[in-house]
Design a protein around this motif. Structure first.
Motif, PDB file in Angstrom:
ATOM      1  N   THR A 156       0.650  -1.297  -0.100  1.00  0.00           N
ATOM      2  CA  THR A 156       0.083  -0.122  -0.062  1.00  0.00           C
ATOM      3  C   THR A 156       0.848   1.328  -0.175  1.00  0.00           C
ATOM      4  OG1 THR A 156      -0.169   0.484   2.394  1.00  0.00           O
ATOM      5  CG2 THR A 156      -1.429  -1.247   1.537  1.00  0.00           C
ATOM      6  N   THR A 157       0.281   2.463  -0.480  1.00  0.00           N
ATOM      7  CA  THR A 157       1.227   3.570  -0.452  1.00  0.00           C
ATOM      8  C   THR A 157       1.169   4.281   0.705  1.00  0.00           C
ATOM      9  OG1 THR A 157      -0.858   4.589  -1.326  1.00  0.00           O
ATOM     10  CG2 THR A 157       0.617   4.113  -2.813  1.00  0.00           C
ATOM     11  N   TRP A 158       0.121   3.755   1.657  1.00  0.00           N
ATOM     12  CA  TRP A 158       0.123   4.323   3.120  1.00  0.00           C
ATOM     13  C   TRP A 158       1.120   3.545   3.821  1.00  0.00           C
ATOM     14  CZ3 TRP A 158      -5.332   5.549   4.124  1.00  0.00           C
ATOM     15  CH2 TRP A 158      -5.703   7.101   4.341  1.00  0.00           C
TER      16      TRP A 158
ATOM     17  N   GLY B   6      -3.201  -1.533  -6.855  1.00  0.00           N
ATOM     18  CA  GLY B   6      -2.177  -0.400  -6.482  1.00  0.00           C
ATOM     19  C   GLY B   6      -2.019  -0.276  -4.871  1.00  0.00           C
ATOM     20  N   GLY B   7      -2.922  -0.545  -4.190  1.00  0.00           N
ATOM     21  CA  GLY B   7      -3.071  -0.208  -2.739  1.00  0.00           C
ATOM     22  C   GLY B   7      -3.000   1.236  -2.410  1.00  0.00           C
ATOM     23  N   SER B   8      -3.651   2.121  -3.204  1.00  0.00           N
ATOM     24  CA  SER B   8      -3.192   3.821  -3.166  1.00  0.00           C
ATOM     25  C   SER B   8      -4.482   4.245  -2.709  1.00  0.00           C
ATOM     26  CB  SER B   8      -2.836   4.105  -4.584  1.00  0.00           C
ATOM     27  OG  SER B   8      -3.730   4.032  -5.492  1.00  0.00           O
TER      28      SER B   8
ATOM     29  N   VAL C 251      -2.649  10.280 -15.264  1.00  0.00           N
ATOM     30  CA  VAL C 251      -1.104  10.058 -15.520  1.00  0.00           C
ATOM     31  C   VAL C 251      -0.705  10.193 -13.911  1.00  0.00           C
ATOM     32  CG1 VAL C 251      -0.548  12.534 -15.857  1.00  0.00           C
ATOM     33  CG2 VAL C 251       0.843  10.651 -16.740  1.00  0.00           C
ATOM     34  N   GLY C 252      -1.016  10.749 -13.051  1.00  0.00           N
ATOM     35  CA  GLY C 252      -0.398  10.908 -11.608  1.00  0.00           C
ATOM     36  C   GLY C 252      -1.210  10.117 -10.751  1.00  0.00           C
ATOM     37  N   VAL C 253      -2.013   9.301 -11.288  1.00  0.00           N
ATOM     38  CA  VAL C 253      -2.901   8.538 -10.110  1.00  0.00           C
ATOM     39  C   VAL C 253      -2.212   7.152 -10.010  1.00  0.00           C
ATOM     40  CG1 VAL C 253      -5.209   7.711  -9.663  1.00  0.00           C
ATOM     41  CG2 VAL C 253      -4.979   9.718 -10.677  1.00  0.00           C
TER      42      VAL C 253
ATOM     43  N   GLY D 183      -8.398  -1.330 -12.255  1.00  0.00           N
ATOM     44  CA  GLY D 183      -9.564  -1.754 -11.647  1.00  0.00           C
ATOM     45  C   GLY D 183      -9.768  -0.921 -10.348  1.00  0.00           C
ATOM     46  N   GLY D 184      -8.625  -0.518  -9.628  1.00  0.00           N
ATOM     47  CA  GLY D 184      -9.080   0.448  -8.473  1.00  0.00           C
ATOM     48  C   GLY D 184      -9.275   1.647  -8.978  1.00  0.00           C
ATOM     49  N   GLY D 185      -9.224   2.238 -10.237  1.00  0.00           N
ATOM     50  CA  GLY D 185      -9.502   3.437 -10.633  1.00  0.00           C
ATOM     51  C   GLY D 185     -10.896   3.169 -11.104  1.00  0.00           C
TER      52      GLY D 185
ATOM     53  N   HIS E  21     -18.812  11.081  -8.636  1.00  0.00           N
ATOM     54  CA  HIS E  21     -17.947  11.701  -8.099  1.00  0.00           C
ATOM     55  C   HIS E  21     -17.077  10.509  -7.150  1.00  0.00           C
ATOM     56  CE1 HIS E  21     -14.888  14.356  -6.536  1.00  0.00           C
ATOM     57  NE2 HIS E  21     -15.439  14.034  -5.144  1.00  0.00           N
ATOM     58  N   ARG E  22     -16.181  10.185  -7.543  1.00  0.00           N
ATOM     59  CA  ARG E  22     -15.260   9.158  -6.777  1.00  0.00           C
ATOM     60  C   ARG E  22     -16.149   7.764  -6.484  1.00  0.00           C
ATOM     61  NH1 ARG E  22     -12.627  11.688  -9.103  1.00  0.00           N
ATOM     62  NH2 ARG E  22     -11.047  12.855  -8.451  1.00  0.00           N
ATOM     63  N   THR E  23     -17.174   7.576  -7.345  1.00  0.00           N
ATOM     64  CA  THR E  23     -17.893   6.305  -7.034  1.00  0.00           C
ATOM     65  C   THR E  23     -18.168   5.312  -7.973  1.00  0.00           C
ATOM     66  OG1 THR E  23     -19.686   5.678  -5.668  1.00  0.00           O
ATOM     67  CG2 THR E  23     -20.100   7.186  -6.992  1.00  0.00           C
TER      68      THR E  23
ATOM     69  N   HIS F 252       4.351   8.917   2.421  1.00  0.00           N
ATOM     70  CA  HIS F 252       3.426   8.053   2.255  1.00  0.00           C
ATOM     71  C   HIS F 252       1.948   8.447   2.566  1.00  0.00           C
ATOM     72  CE1 HIS F 252       6.613   4.897   1.773  1.00  0.00           C
ATOM     73  NE2 HIS F 252       7.196   5.376   2.782  1.00  0.00           N
ATOM     74  N   THR F 253       1.212   8.310   1.699  1.00  0.00           N
ATOM     75  CA  THR F 253      -0.083   8.947   1.807  1.00  0.00           C
ATOM     76  C   THR F 253      -1.061   7.806   0.860  1.00  0.00           C
ATOM     77  OG1 THR F 253      -0.230  10.206  -0.339  1.00  0.00           O
ATOM     78  CG2 THR F 253       0.807  11.333   1.436  1.00  0.00           C
ATOM     79  N   ALA F 254      -2.285   8.181   0.933  1.00  0.00           N
ATOM     80  CA  ALA F 254      -3.232   7.563   0.214  1.00  0.00           C
ATOM     81  C   ALA F 254      -4.251   8.546  -0.779  1.00  0.00           C
ATOM     82  CB  ALA F 254      -4.240   6.571   0.577  1.00  0.00           C
TER      83      ALA F 254
HETATM   84  C1  LIG Z   1       0.011  10.119  -4.278  1.00  0.00           C
HETATM   85  C2  LIG Z   1      -1.625  10.017  -4.875  1.00  0.00           C
HETATM   86  C3  LIG Z   1      -1.944  10.788  -5.557  1.00  0.00           C
HETATM   87  C4  LIG Z   1      -3.434  10.447  -5.651  1.00  0.00           C
HETATM   88  N1  LIG Z   1      -4.265  11.045  -6.705  1.00  0.00           N
HETATM   89  C5  LIG Z   1      -5.390  10.736  -7.253  1.00  0.00           C
HETATM   90  C6  LIG Z   1      -6.136  11.651  -8.041  1.00  0.00           C
HETATM   91  O1  LIG Z   1      -6.028  12.709  -8.356  1.00  0.00           O
HETATM   92  N2  LIG Z   1      -7.663  11.319  -8.412  1.00  0.00           N
HETATM   93  C7  LIG Z   1      -7.968  10.021  -7.620  1.00  0.00           C
HETATM   94  O2  LIG Z   1      -8.976   9.729  -8.043  1.00  0.00           O
HETATM   95  N3  LIG Z   1      -7.283   9.405  -6.703  1.00  0.00           N
HETATM   96  C8  LIG Z   1      -6.290   9.692  -6.487  1.00  0.00           C
HETATM   97  N4  LIG Z   1      -5.377   8.847  -5.814  1.00  0.00           N
HETATM   98  C9  LIG Z   1      -5.758   7.696  -5.031  1.00  0.00           C
HETATM   99  C10 LIG Z   1      -5.701   6.389  -5.786  1.00  0.00           C
HETATM  100  O3  LIG Z   1      -4.645   6.244  -6.499  1.00  0.00           O
HETATM  101  C11 LIG Z   1      -7.146   6.089  -6.828  1.00  0.00           C
HETATM  102  O4  LIG Z   1      -8.220   6.008  -6.114  1.00  0.00           O
HETATM  103  C12 LIG Z   1      -6.863   4.848  -7.655  1.00  0.00           C
HETATM  104  O5  LIG Z   1      -7.743   4.733  -8.555  1.00  0.00           O
HETATM  105  C13 LIG Z   1      -7.087   3.710  -6.422  1.00  0.00           C
HETATM  106  O6  LIG Z   1      -6.464   2.374  -7.435  1.00  0.00           O
HETATM  107  P1  LIG Z   1      -5.670   1.080  -6.753  1.00  0.00           P
HETATM  108  O7  LIG Z   1      -5.323   0.152  -7.765  1.00  0.00           O
HETATM  109  O8  LIG Z   1      -4.488   1.550  -5.794  1.00  0.00           O
HETATM  110  O9  LIG Z   1      -6.902   0.617  -5.676  1.00  0.00           O
HETATM  111  P2  LIG Z   1      -6.593  -0.095  -4.278  1.00  0.00           P
HETATM  112  O10 LIG Z   1      -6.329   1.171  -3.316  1.00  0.00           O
HETATM  113  O11 LIG Z   1      -5.588  -1.257  -4.335  1.00  0.00           O
HETATM  114  O12 LIG Z   1      -8.260  -0.445  -4.008  1.00  0.00           O
HETATM  115  C14 LIG Z   1      -8.975   0.461  -3.766  1.00  0.00           C
HETATM  116  C15 LIG Z   1     -10.431  -0.337  -3.712  1.00  0.00           C
HETATM  117  O13 LIG Z   1     -10.912  -0.638  -4.942  1.00  0.00           O
HETATM  118  C16 LIG Z   1     -10.826  -2.135  -4.861  1.00  0.00           C
HETATM  119  N5  LIG Z   1     -10.535  -2.911  -5.886  1.00  0.00           N
HETATM  120  C17 LIG Z   1      -9.143  -2.578  -6.539  1.00  0.00           C
HETATM  121  N6  LIG Z   1      -8.922  -3.187  -7.660  1.00  0.00           N
HETATM  122  C18 LIG Z   1     -10.127  -4.013  -7.649  1.00  0.00           C
HETATM  123  C19 LIG Z   1     -10.528  -4.870  -8.871  1.00  0.00           C
HETATM  124  N7  LIG Z   1      -9.788  -5.052  -9.814  1.00  0.00           N
HETATM  125  N8  LIG Z   1     -11.865  -5.171  -8.760  1.00  0.00           N
HETATM  126  C20 LIG Z   1     -12.700  -4.921  -7.629  1.00  0.00           C
HETATM  127  N9  LIG Z   1     -12.135  -4.154  -6.766  1.00  0.00           N
HETATM  128  C21 LIG Z   1     -10.987  -3.582  -6.759  1.00  0.00           C
HETATM  129  C22 LIG Z   1     -10.163  -2.634  -3.500  1.00  0.00           C
HETATM  130  O14 LIG Z   1     -10.870  -3.723  -3.203  1.00  0.00           O
HETATM  131  C23 LIG Z   1     -10.398  -1.434  -2.598  1.00  0.00           C
HETATM  132  O15 LIG Z   1     -11.482  -1.354  -2.117  1.00  0.00           O
HETATM  133  C24 LIG Z   1      -4.060   9.125  -5.250  1.00  0.00           C
HETATM  134  C25 LIG Z   1      -3.300   8.270  -4.354  1.00  0.00           C
HETATM  135  C26 LIG Z   1      -2.138   8.761  -4.199  1.00  0.00           C
HETATM  136  C27 LIG Z   1      -1.167   7.780  -3.209  1.00  0.00           C
END
Ligand SMILES: Cc1cc2nc3c(=O)[nH]c(=O)nc-3n(C[C@H](O)[C@H](O)[C@H](O)COP(=O)(O)OP(=O)(O)OC[C@H]3O[C@@H](n4cnc5c(N)ncnc54)[C@H](O)[C@@H]3O)c2cc1C
Length: 306
Positions: free
Chosen positions: A32-34, A71-73, A132-134, A139-141, A181-183, A228-230
């Motif tokens: 995770t990024t945290w 990506g755990g972010s 590009v900076g996410v 999947g997480g996106g 919005h984020r959902t 380290h943030t999320a």
């Molecule tokens: C430095 C930094 C900058 C960021 N900037 C932004 C930004 O500008 N905009 C933004 O929207 N977000 C931002 N984020 C937050 C994060 O990067 C996004 O929400 C990203 O889309 C999360 O993707 P992930 O793969 O890391 O998901 P994870 O953190 O791994 O998972 C998030 C959730 O999604 C679920 N999940 C993940 N993959 C799947 C899958 N394949 N199927 C079903 N469920 C799944 C997980 O179970 C969990 O509940 C930022 C984070 C950081 C650390």
């Protein structure tokens, strides 16, 4: 309830038969990024949807819970860890299939968004500048409709394929994804997102690259990217930007243990070394309470708490 020795043994064998990387009692913090969170009973790195389906079926029969980690972010994992199976997708489900003639790409859920965005720029396709900076996976996106104020994945998604606990694979057109919005529908629905089809627009590669650079420069100037943030902790309410509401409520610099509200951006929590999930949750409670008292706004979480 933790898995039994028999279940661990059976699952290890199932993983081996399906060519799935398998680790027992795997600490999740480094994924995770945290850098926060205890271990998973079993961490699996599947290479194909069929392999995931085999495990989901086994979990259903055994009553073993499962989750997906990208990506755990954008996730806060409890200090005591999580029971059952965690599918970790970035090292396995990472194929990409370009159908450039139609300006479309099919991308597997574990593919990292910044990597995909850069590749679209090289191919002269616009639409993914917003991610590009996410630092997460596709999947997480999709789960949170990742993006920035002037663009999100919703702008380019055509359809998403997901696998459900009953073993069915369903393909949802963008209109049925519940994107906002984020959902998305996946915040409330248990499923493994397998991949997505995106439609992009042709553009000059230099112009796309220039817009991406602009996004990255803005981030470096306004966000604590060396910590380290999320990312953003709270979603944007109708009343305004959470960063401004939190700053006005005096949250910058607040801390619980090593969890600290960023001085650079009040909607970000930094882990200054040994922060625990309990520290972060206590800080979140205090931030929420301060904003409610100061401006009457109830903030909702953007990060997902497991
Ligand atoms: C430095 C930094 C900058 C960021 N900037 C932004 C930004 O500008 N905009 C933004 O929207 N977000 C931002 N984020 C937050 C994060 O990067 C996004 O929400 C990203 O889309 C999360 O993707 P992930 O793969 O890391 O998901 P994870 O953190 O791994 O998972 C998030 C959730 O999604 C679920 N999940 C993940 N993959 C799947 C899958 N394949 N199927 C079903 N469920 C799944 C997980 O179970 C969990 O509940 C930022 C984070 C950081 C650390």
């Amino acid at each position: 309830m933790p898995m039994t020795d028999r279940q661990r043994c059976e699952l290890t064998q199932l993983a081996s038969r399906n060519n799935i990387g398998c680790m027992l009692d795997k600490p999740l913090a480094p994924l995770t990024t945290w850098s926060i969170g205890g271990p998973a009973d079993v961490l699996l790195q599947p290479q194909s949807p069929d392999a995931i389906a085999a495990v989901v079926k086994w979990c259903g029969a055994e009553g073993v819970p499962w989750r997906v980690l990208g990506g755990g972010s954008n996730v806060l994992i409890p200090d005591e860890g999580v029971p059952g199976v965690v599918f970790h997708l970035p090292l396995g489900l990472g194929q990409v299939d370009w159908e450039v003639g139609r300006n479309e790409v099919w991308v597997a859920a574990g593919y990292l968004m910044p990597r995909l965005a850069r590749q679209t720029a090289e191919r002269g396709l616009r639409g993914l500048e917003c991610v590009v900076g996410v630092p997460g996976t596709i999947g997480g996106g999709i789960v949170t409709n990742a993006g920035v104020p002037d663009g999100t994945l919703a702008d380019v998604l055509v359809e998403v394929e997901a696998l459900y606990p009953d073993g069915q694979r369903r393909t949802w057109p963008v209109a049925e994804l519940g994107l906002g919005h984020r959902t998305s529908r996946f915040r409330a629905e248990q499923a493994v997102i397998l991949g997505a089809r995106l439609r992009l627009e042709p553009d000059d590669p230099d112009a796309v690259r220039a817009r991406m650079t602009e996004h990255l420069v803005y981030r470096r100037a306004t966000q604590p990217l060396n910590q380290h943030t999320a990312g953003s902790v709270f979603r944007r309410p109708a009343e305004g930007f959470p960063g401004q509401l939190l700053e006005a409520a005096g949250c910058k610099g607040l801390r619980h243990g090593d969890a600290v509200v960023s001085e650079r951006h009040a909607n970000w929590i930094e882990n200054h070394g040994a922060a625990t999930a309990a520290d972060v949750l206590a800080l979140i409670d205090e931030m929420r309470a301060r904003v409610l008292a100061h401006s009457g706004v109830e903030l909702e979480l953007e990060v997902l708490v497991w």
